[in-house]
Scaffold this active site. Structure first.
Site, PDB file in Angstrom:
ATOM      1  N   GLU A 433      -8.905   5.899  -2.020  1.00 10.43           N
ATOM      2  CA  GLU A 433      -8.304   4.637  -2.072  1.00 10.43           C
ATOM      3  C   GLU A 433      -9.486   3.642  -1.662  1.00 10.43           C
ATOM      4  O   GLU A 433      -9.864   3.598  -0.570  1.00 10.43           O
ATOM      5  CB  GLU A 433      -7.027   4.526  -1.146  1.00 10.43           C
ATOM      6  CG  GLU A 433      -6.603   2.890  -1.016  1.00 10.43           C
ATOM      7  CD  GLU A 433      -5.688   2.990   0.469  1.00 10.43           C
ATOM      8  OE1 GLU A 433      -5.347   4.030   0.975  1.00 10.43           O
ATOM      9  OE2 GLU A 433      -5.254   1.906   0.707  1.00 10.43           O
ATOM     10  N   ASP A 511      -5.554   5.669   3.510  1.00 10.42           N
ATOM     11  CA  ASP A 511      -5.270   5.400   4.820  1.00 10.42           C
ATOM     12  C   ASP A 511      -3.994   5.951   5.375  1.00 10.42           C
ATOM     13  O   ASP A 511      -2.941   6.540   4.541  1.00 10.42           O
ATOM     14  CB  ASP A 511      -5.094   4.147   5.006  1.00 10.42           C
ATOM     15  CG  ASP A 511      -6.588   3.436   4.661  1.00 10.42           C
ATOM     16  OD1 ASP A 511      -7.566   3.977   4.562  1.00 10.42           O
ATOM     17  OD2 ASP A 511      -6.547   2.319   4.485  1.00 10.42           O
ATOM     18  N   ASP A 513      -1.340   4.571   6.730  1.00 14.59           N
ATOM     19  CA  ASP A 513      -0.395   3.036   6.849  1.00 14.59           C
ATOM     20  C   ASP A 513       0.554   3.244   5.770  1.00 14.59           C
ATOM     21  O   ASP A 513       0.552   3.944   4.750  1.00 14.59           O
ATOM     22  CB  ASP A 513      -1.238   1.823   7.087  1.00 14.59           C
ATOM     23  CG  ASP A 513      -2.067   1.404   5.702  1.00 14.59           C
ATOM     24  OD1 ASP A 513      -1.674   2.198   4.682  1.00 14.59           O
ATOM     25  OD2 ASP A 513      -2.745   0.809   5.869  1.00 14.59           O
ATOM     26  N   ASP A 515       1.078   1.001   3.175  1.00 12.78           N
ATOM     27  CA  ASP A 515       0.628   0.807   1.775  1.00 12.78           C
ATOM     28  C   ASP A 515       0.199   1.806   1.328  1.00 12.78           C
ATOM     29  O   ASP A 515       0.311   2.190   0.116  1.00 12.78           O
ATOM     30  CB  ASP A 515      -0.270  -0.421   2.207  1.00 12.78           C
ATOM     31  CG  ASP A 515       0.046  -1.724   1.478  1.00 12.78           C
ATOM     32  OD1 ASP A 515       1.221  -1.682   1.052  1.00 12.78           O
ATOM     33  OD2 ASP A 515      -1.025  -2.735   1.521  1.00 12.78           O
TER      34      ASP A 515
END
Ligand code: 0RA
Length: 646
Positions: A433, A511, A513, A515
């Site tokens: 990402e 990541d 998180d 999102d």
């Protein structure tokens, strides 16, 4: 063989056979139940429940209960006739003991009908017994209760009468042997999905599942399933978050050449084909003759109708088989006496006689339906024409994707940092990402076998997009060209050609998180809808970056969970300690990224598997569809992926 039991206290040939059989199962368990990991562990439950389902299908049982007990043992109970307990002439022991200890003894007590259910491996309850460090069975029959217990498949005592009872049925309890299984904790949702599926596939059976292990709040979960309308209810459940184009599902139930056939189907406003097929309650992921019969019957009948109706000539468009299945949700369930399973994962039905049986059942019943429901018939034909038009656009886009693959490296995406090894078995590709993390990954990787493709933010939500839109998306085209796979065979225009796959590990690295969880979900949705073969073959993984770095002096401890963090603090003491919380991959320097997330020696890769395709289908339609409220609820309730066992 000292534990071998025999009424006369001496060995008999049959006892030795028992021991050899049990020993074979314990020496090579994977041959019998697939694997000794998560799947195999849950398979034990399905094997036991199948016996109760068989009893229900024979017409003698209406209720089945499944309990996960606090020690991760399982109890399955039914109100059937109870396993026979009379003495077995030749074997000098109770029929119950034979059923519980002899491999493939099920058939010896034929119930006059063929065994219709039966796990993929169909190995029977004795196999579960062999792989349990403790098993207990009670039978309630003719006013009496009987019991026998076992360890690793061997009886601890002869079957004994333990009292009188009003009840009727069978009670089986087993605890999987921890020296056999690598995983010993049951997952409630996995069993839940299977029980729900069984209830839909076998209408009229009451199935209750309960988790007796308290959760963090001290509460217990329990669910009850009962389906009055079988596959019609299943379709309604699967399409709950899709917009149906028909007031109710088309339903076919009947028998052809002694093959029971049940089908439900419904068109919705999406562009995906969601067909789930079953043989003897087993999900046939790879399809087979029953699916082929369904497809040919559907195509021919709808085509005839469309031709006759005159709508087709007006539209001036050429229709292909795929067009009849766009936006179609369907379940096909057949019962076959001697199923032949083929294919890579042995989930493809091979029996040739089934094809014609399903084809003829579908044609006949669908023809009637179309005659009797002209409004729905028109809706379907219009949908098919739209699909045909979109397909022509999609073909152009897809040809662009495929042409790219002809010129090997020259055609690779510019953003791809490829690896050097030419053998796909050794090679991995990371979909990363964002460009900054992509940069770190490129510097940190081992370029010999690791390729990096940075992805620009969120990829297209394919759940809501028509196929040609997906093929027009640059990110998606990059994924196809980087992987090297092509789409479409003469047989199946949506099948993926895996022979050209350039990497055998396809790793999504994002990541830790919320999102990023969304990006993971978009990527997985894409793989699930457009490249299911990739998941089925176990090529798709999620990378797991650590959440914390606990630093004290020159000690560095990476932590993946809260528990890891607490343990690390206990280890180094909390004086002068520095805790870094990683919010993104970008916060790690290339060396750290390599050390924690990419180095095969240290990283924690999670393999993406589909345990229950129908459930995964529904979850994806819910997560990615138009209906936002359930999606939010779902994301809030589930930190990770519901039925995607990673
Ligand atoms: C063999 C014969 C009969 C019933 C069963 C097996 C049976 C097995 C299981 C396993 C779990 N629940 C079960 N319920 C029944 C028929 C016996 C008869 O004819 O009465």
């Amino acid at each position: 063989m000292t534990e071998d039991q025999n009424k006369n206290g001496n060995y008999s040939a049959s006892n030795i056979t028992v021991l050899e059989g049990l020993e074979a199962v314990r020496v090579r368990p994977a041959m019998y139940i697939g694997d000794v990991n998560f799947r195999g562990l849950h398979h034990l439950v399905y094997e036991v429940v199948d016996n109760s389902i068989d009893e229900a299908l024979a017409g003698y049982c209406t209720q089945i209960t499944v309990n996960i007990n606090e020690d991760n043992s399982i109890t399955v109970e039914d109100n059937g006739r109870g396993i026979p307990v009379d003495m077995h002439e030749k074997e000098h022991r109770s029929a119950l003991e034979v059923v519980m200890t002899v491999l493939h003894a099920g058939g010896k007590f034929d119930k006059g009908s063929y065994k219709v259910s039966g796990g993929l491996h169909g190995v029977g309850v004795s196999c579960v017994n062999a792989l349990s460090d403790h098993m207990l069975v009670e039978v309630y029959r003719d006013g009496k209760a009987y019991r026998q217990e076992y360890s690793k498949g061997l009886p601890l005592y002869p079957v004994k009468e333990i009292g009188t009872t009003e009840r009727r049925g069978t009670h089986v309890e087993f605890h999987p042997d921890p020296s056999i299984f690598t995983v010993t904790e049951y997952d409630y949702n996995t069993l839940l999905d299977r029980m729900r599926e069984l209830a839909y596939l076998n209408k009229g059976i009451d199935i209750t599942i309960t988790d007796n292990r308290p959760d963090a709040n001290g509460t217990f979960k329990s669910n009850h399933f009962y389906s009055e309308n079988g596959l019609r209810d299943f379709i309604a459940y699967l399409d709950e978050n899709r917009e149906s184009l028909m007031p109710e599902a088309i339903y076919i139930e009947g028998e052809r050449n002694g093959i029971p056939i049940e089908i439900a189907m419904q068109y919705n406003s999406t562009y995906n084909e969601n067909i789930h097929s079953y043989v003897n309650n087993i999900n046939t992921h790879e399809g087979g003759t029953h699916l082929a019969g369904f497809r040919s019957g559907l195509t021919r009948t709808l085509k005839n109708y469309a031709d006759k109706s005159g709508l087709l000539q007006k539209a001036k468009v050429e229709i292909s088989g795929d067009d009849f299945r766009e936006g179609l949700t369907a379940i096909i369930s057949v019962k076959v006496a001697e199923p032949q399973f083929e294919g890579q994962t042995k989930t493809k039905l091979g029996n040739t006689e089934v094809r014609g049986a399903v084809d003829s059942a579908v044609s006949e019943m669908l023809e009637n339906y179309l005659e009797e429901h002209p409004n729905e018939a028109r809706t379907i034909v219009e949908k098919v024409i739209l699909a045909a038009r979109a397909r022509q656009a999609a073909r152009k886009a897809r040809e662009m994707v495929q042409r790219g693959n002809v010129f090997s490296s020259a055609g690779l995406p510019g953003k791809l940092a490829d690896c050097q090894d030419g053998d796909p078995e050794n090679c991995e590709i990371y979909f990363v990402e964002g460009d900054s993390a992509g940069g770190s990954a490129k510097q940190g990787r081992n370029r010999r076998f690791q390729a990096i493709l940075p992805l620009r933010g969120k990829i297209l939500n394919v759940e809501k997009a028509m196929r040609h839109r997906a093929f027009e998306s640059e990110e998606i085209r990059n994924i196809y060209t980087a992987l090297g796979v092509t789409v479409g065979t003469p047989e199946d225009s949506q099948a993926l050609n895996l022979s050209k796959l350039r990497y055998h590990k396809v790793i999504i690295m994002t990541d830790a998180d919320v999102d990023s969880a969304h990006i993971d979900t978009l990527m997985l949705t894409f793989f699930f809808r457009y490249m299911p073969e990739l998941i089925e073959n176990g090529y798709v993984y999620l990378a797991t970056p650590p959440l914390y770095l606990v630093k004290k002096g020159n000690r560095h401890i990476y932590c993946w969970t809260e528990e890891d963090r607490i343990r690390a603090l206990e280890e180094v003491g909390d004086k002068g300690v520095h805790i870094q919380r990683y919010k993104g991959l970008g916060e790690m320097n290339p060396e750290q990224l390599w050390e924690t997330t990419m180095d095969p020696e240290n990283r924690q890769l999670r393999q993406v598997t589909i345990d229950n395709a129908a459930s995964a289908d529904r979850v994806f339609s819910m997560l990615m569809g138009d209906d936002v409220p359930p999606r939010r609820e779902f994301i809030e309730a589930n930190a990770t992926y519901a039925t995607i066992d990673a």
